[in-house]
Design an enzyme around this catalytic site. Structure first.
Site, PDB file in Angstrom:
ATOM      1  CG  HIS A 114      -1.721   1.188   1.300  1.00 15.68           C
ATOM      2  ND1 HIS A 114      -3.107   1.233   0.888  1.00 15.68           N
ATOM      3  CD2 HIS A 114      -1.614   2.435   1.778  1.00 15.68           C
ATOM      4  CE1 HIS A 114      -3.660   2.497   1.155  1.00 15.68           C
ATOM      5  NE2 HIS A 114      -2.796   2.994   1.525  1.00 15.68           N
ATOM      6  CD  GLU A 115       1.535   3.532   3.572  1.00 11.02           C
ATOM      7  OE1 GLU A 115       1.656   4.489   3.305  1.00 11.02           O
ATOM      8  OE2 GLU A 115       0.440   3.295   4.540  1.00 11.02           O
ATOM      9  CG  HIS A 171       0.099   6.016  -0.657  1.00  9.95           C
ATOM     10  ND1 HIS A 171      -0.757   7.057  -1.172  1.00  9.95           N
ATOM     11  CD2 HIS A 171      -0.320   5.592   0.193  1.00  9.95           C
ATOM     12  CE1 HIS A 171      -1.916   6.784  -0.444  1.00  9.95           C
ATOM     13  NE2 HIS A 171      -1.795   6.078   0.318  1.00  9.95           N
ATOM     14  CD  GLU A 177      -5.847   5.531   0.320  1.00  9.80           C
ATOM     15  OE1 GLU A 177      -4.865   6.217   0.547  1.00  9.80           O
ATOM     16  OE2 GLU A 177      -6.158   4.446   1.155  1.00  9.80           O
TER      17      GLU A 177
END
Lengths: 496, 496
Positions: B261-262, B265, B291
């Site tokens: 997820h990160e 980003h 996101e």
């Protein structure tokens, strides 16, 4: 507090906060910064230092400082803070914008040239840059002014009040007393330190260092330890004074004493008076005093027999295969073995100062035009042969080993020795002032020593020069005899 | 480039550099800052944000922006950069100094109150502060102005162009389509995910995440991963975009998908056009688009069967005791188990949006004065019962679970769902545009997907709104159908 003094301290606090941000950038730079971020980091640093310079030299602030300089109602401490800031301001104003730009260009070029020269073992790549650096330092000295010797102006940046004359006396002692004593040790039966070169798991070494740092009073809630290629300490603020260390799985000497050394620096920073953040009163007195704190913990405490009587059990428990059957006295001898070498940062507690002596002689000779940059490698190698008896194998491992000159930092090296000499003098007086200090250390109790340092050194900040602090604490200025006495008492036993 | 545009971009670059320093302080704050340094860190942040505000709103800069706004010779991109900055400037100017001060006071108080209320499970401790925050948001909306709904003004800060009207349509879809579909899954035979709750050595989990991050194209020379209590990504600059993750030895779900997820980003930040650093062109388009990048890598890629066909061997090799005899299909089902709960951040890929729906309904109702702050706990618990079928045990685990409102961030939550919906729509088009995309992912090749995202999303920065970027890439604006289709295709198989 008068309104004007409040403005003065608030403005300095703002500059201090900017400086603390810069310090964090510096920490990150050495510890965690990704490789490709070098460009943006340089921009961040340039922007911050530009802002700090602008704030410090702003006409409004100058007016305040000048006003306060004539204000008779200030307290003694306030008056000193103002005086020190005023002196700095006058110094900064002496440098023209053109000089600052030239300086910045020469220095940023010099670092690259030095790095290439060292990597390629080719002194000539650095020669021209170093000539420019030396010329720059001479110009700097002329701009700053001095009473007796141009080198004094450079020394004053790192060790306010120190002079070439005083240093010549000190280093004459090194040459006349320490060098022959060192040679006498080398002539004796050598200590065996092979137990320090077994295999020591990195994590276990780390855990021991954390334990020792806690024990010496380093506040981990106001600091932290990380790994870095070159150990250093950096302080953002007394509540954020960090250290780094390094580890070698095959050499126990690396991590523990790096941590003790940097921990000593950080204890000083944690002990500064936070109420005056940004003011001289909450800054280190000098590099020499800073180094005295690191050396005191690293050597006077951390390489003493009593200290290891208290802590050897940690090593024995952690590395039983190496230490279970080795007596603490043999361990003590091993960590204090003298061994001449050609790398300053690897030197033992005594020969270290022979390395500094050589740099001092070279720097003075350069400032006096008694030696040319191009002749440095030969001069260097001859001095190493003369004082340390070693043949320097390459310029990379010789004249190019240290980064300092490429930073334009002539006058910096002597503070390393001054630090050790102060440490010996301070420790001798701590022993006088704290009953049973050695017995306490042997019991693992160093709290009183830290309190003594807090009161006599840390809390004073930069209100006094290193010499003044030394006088207040020991009744006299820097006196090399303490170091000589300390060394003899210690090594006569080790090499009995 | 005209001189004026050069001045414009250099001034923005300066603000960008200040922002990048602030970002590093923020990173350090969450990752390494010693406890006692909270005070000096607050001062550092306040000083920096004050400087950024001052630079951005300086009359000289305003003149430049106004001059450029009328300049017909600018390139299309330059004109957009100017327009966006001009809009921001006009917005900032709408807020009086008094309002900014009041805002800062209310928010800094609110965080403390929220923290105490959450820790003590006592909503009433936060109630008054939250009332002030809501009043502040209403005032903010009036100051900023809006066409249809005051909540639009808040949404616009996080998702430029998004409106309450559009969101009401989207969340009506969530309510009408996703909620019943979710309930139909819950009624089926449940997936067994107990294999994810064996013991998994932390360092080994870490090593796998590093491997997966490298594989997805995250550049470790322009970023790094560290541990933090709450995973986040923070970008100083495209060359320094860092992420954090967290680990649970008894739950494999924590580390790997936090990292993916990160990492998503950070890939976005690393893909921004560094030449325009400081300008909108080198900024993220919106929180929703940001996101979408994290969700796409975490879910559409990172929870897909093809992805794990490529990477399951890593888990089998690292944790053979758990996975050697487990089929990849069973692992895939386990990591996609649906399970209603009362904590948003622990939610599965579907029920996550029911959590956001509840927050959206509450925020709109607050802005429309249809609900009082003091009634929030009951309203919250009733909604959780209605949509998720769960009983919220305490306010700490209910209405107090998220920090956002204490930061004054009403209008933020919807971007989490928007991100997932964009991700589904983008991924569907990536599949159309990249031949054999799924087969490539199954082969461990995600490079083409990243290139596609770089070209269609990352490099555009904030030149366009999220809606515009979506239209350029997929031929239409945000369309919830993609998400619904994605979810059905996936979960119909898992729960067959």
């Amino acid at each position: 507090m008068t309104d004007q003094y409040k403005e003065f301290s608030e403005h300095l606090r703002k500059i201090g906060v900017l400086g603390s941000i810069g310090a964090l950038l510096g920490w990150d730079n050495e510890v965690y910064k990704p490789e490709k971020a070098a460009g943006i980091r340089a921009e961040q640093n340039a922007l911050l230092s530009g802002m700090m310079h602008e704030e410090f030299t702003s006409p409004d602030f100058e007016k305040i400082v000048e006003g306060l300089s004539a204000d008779k109602s200030l307290s003694k401490e306030q008056a000193i803070n103002v005086k020190k800031v005023h002196e700095d301001l006058l110094k900064q104003k002496k440098f023209s914008k053109e000089f600052i730009q030239k300086q910045s260009m020469i220095i940023s070029e010099a670092f690259g040239k030095w790095h290439a020269a060292k990597t390629q073992n080719n002194f000539s790549l650095f020669e021209e840059s170093l000539e420019k650096v030396v010329a720059l330092c001479k110009e700097s000295a002329e701009i700053l002014g001095y009473e007796e010797h141009p080198y004094d102006a450079l020394l004053d940046m790192y060790e306010p009040g120190m002079t070439t004359k005083k240093l010549k006396v000190i280093f004459a002692n090194v040459k006349e007393q320490l060098v022959p004593y060192y040679n006498s040790l080398l002539a004796k039966k050598q200590v065996d330190n092979s137990i320090l070169h077994h295999k020591f798991e990195k994590q276990k070494q780390w855990d021991i260092s954390i334990e020792l740092l806690k024990q010496m009073g380093y506040d981990f809630a106001a600091g932290r330890q990380d790994y870095a290629p070159h150990p250093f300490s950096v302080s953002m603020h007394p509540t954020d004074a960090r250290i780094t260390t390094r580890v070698d799985e095959n050499n126990l000497c690396e991590l523990i004493w790096s941590s003790l050394h940097e921990g000593g620096h950080a204890l000083y920073e944690q002990g500064l008076d936070v109420r005056y953040f940004g003011q001289p009163q909450c800054s280190a007195a000098s590099l020499g005093i800073h180094e005295s704190q690191s050396r005191l913990w690293e050597n006077n405490v951390g390489r003493s027999l009593v200290y290891w009587k208290a802590n050897y059990h940690l090593l024995q428990k952690t590395f039983p295969e190496t230490f279970a059957k080795v007596d603490v006295m043999d361990f003590y001898k091993a960590i204090n073995k003298v061994q001449p070498g050609f790398i300053r940062t690897n030197a033992d507690e005594i020969s270290y100062h022979l390395h500094v002596l050589i740099r001092f002689e070279i720097e003075v000779a350069l400032m006096e035009d008694k030696i040319k940059v191009k002749d440095l490698p030969d001069f260097w190698n001859a001095k190493y042969k003369e004082y340390l008896g070693v043949d320097v194998p390459t310029n990379t491992l010789g004249v190019l080993q240290d980064v300092h000159w490429s930073h334009g930092s002539l006058g910096y090296f002597p503070t390393y020795s001054i630090g050790s000499f102060y440490a010996a003098q301070l420790f001798a007086h701590a022993e006088k002032n704290i009953p049973q200090l050695k017995a306490k250390i042997e019991n693992g109790e160093t709290g009183e020593l830290l309190s003594w340092l807090r009161t006599n050194i840390h809390i004073k900040g930069k209100l006094y020069t290193s010499e003044e602090i030394c006088e207040q604490t020991t009744g006299e200025g820097l006196n090399f005899d303490y170091f000589m006495k300390y060394v003899k008492a210690k090594y006569d036993v080790i090499y009995a």
